[in-house]
Design a protein around this motif. Sequence first.
Motif, PDB file in Angstrom:
ATOM      1  N   TYR A  68      30.247  33.488  48.201  1.00 17.59           N
ATOM      2  CA  TYR A  68      31.441  33.466  47.134  1.00 17.59           C
ATOM      3  C   TYR A  68      31.358  32.385  46.106  1.00 17.59           C
ATOM      4  N   GLU A  98      39.420  32.534  49.811  1.00 19.04           N
ATOM      5  CA  GLU A  98      38.496  33.580  49.672  1.00 19.04           C
ATOM      6  C   GLU A  98      39.138  35.000  50.098  1.00 19.04           C
ATOM      7  N   LEU A 144      33.830  26.481  50.163  1.00 17.63           N
ATOM      8  CA  LEU A 144      33.472  27.829  49.922  1.00 17.63           C
ATOM      9  C   LEU A 144      32.033  28.376  50.472  1.00 17.63           C
TER      10      LEU A 144
END
Length: 448
Positions: A62, A31, A58
């Motif tokens: 995102y 990320e 994640l």
Amino acid sequence: MSLELLPTYIEKIEELLANDLQLNELAAEIEDTFMPEHVAILLEAFPIKPRLSLWALLSADYQQNIFLEMKNESRQMLLNAMDDDACLPLFDKLDANSLIELTEDLSDRFIEYAVTKMTAKQREYLKKAQDYSEDEVGRWQSFDEKRISQKLKVAAAKKVCAKNLLPLTEVIYVVDNNTQLLGEIPINKLLLLDGDTPLASVEYQDVQALEASKDIDESIDEVILSGKSALPIVDENGYLTGRLDLHSAYKYKDQQKDNQLMQSAGLSEEEDLFASVWLSSKNRAIWLGINLVTAFLASWFIGLFEATLQQVVALAVLMPVVASMGGISGSQTLTLIIRGLALGQISDANRQAIVKKELKVGAINGMLWATVIGIITFYWFENPMLSVTICIAILGNILVASLSGVWIPWILNKFNIDPALSGAVILTTVTDIFGFIAFLGCGTLLLL
């Protein structure tokens, strides 16, 4: 720079998955390192199970940004593999432009949910965009342009510019009470003006506007060649409705190039590297069938000389069919692999998985078209052993073509040779030679 790191991360992820180690720290690092469009490419390098393992780690925001950057087929694979509770957050608080891009092949329940989660203004924008066809620039306009009424003063215009000034915004558009576009003022010029100056007394620059019904391809070229970061879009009455910026123009242009590359090999322009075997087989089978028609046409012309070819006439007539089917099958795999190499999706870690997948696709299409060709050959020549001969040759050649389509660009890339330039030539040579040896060899054993 981050795209160059993709193969390294693919290998790291494969290693962690193979040893049942936690991916949490690597997911956080991803990320911090990659833009969402790069992670969309990264995820496509994995079969669906490891893809889901990484996806789950994640963050929600995102995930949504990545989802918007994925190809349609990759999105569908993800949605089909997750339950609705996991899918619905991906459609929270979307703007009109994002939803327009997602609507192709998207289930109605997701579209309806996304609309309910949009603001009233974004729903209005969505309705406005849907009034245009997919070929018109109005369909793809963004609604984030900075506009201000000529009735206001410069001070008010400066306040508008100070709030949430978006990237690629270098001018404000001046409109009348009916939002008819009057002209534009560069922001750097606006900042130098006295705050009490009425906008009506300021000299505006002439504006190059796009009509909303204009063809999207022509509009994109006009934006790119304009020398500006964006061009405004107006309706048939000259009322300002939105804009098209350089980022959107180049993104659309890149998608077109990718689509043309895939379509040139008879592939779906949205095919995922690890799409299901059945879906990949279906996508490619259509073009194999079209190619079969042209191959039999060539064979028919050779058959005009049947009287002079004596015992080997049937083999000579059918040889182009064997070579052609291998060539088109191999070129489909070759194109997919070249694109994967260019995007950094393919590495030592996932090469074997790709080989297995392509062999399965080749086996399905090989058996399908070997059977079809065998039946046609039997009715044409009324010789069952000739039908068996061509079935064996077709199946073998399509399998070899699938392997060659993976390994040839891979080997060429290792030697720093551009596979896009030389891969097709080598592939055609391999499939032609193997096809003729297999066909004529089996013919010698079974027919003579």
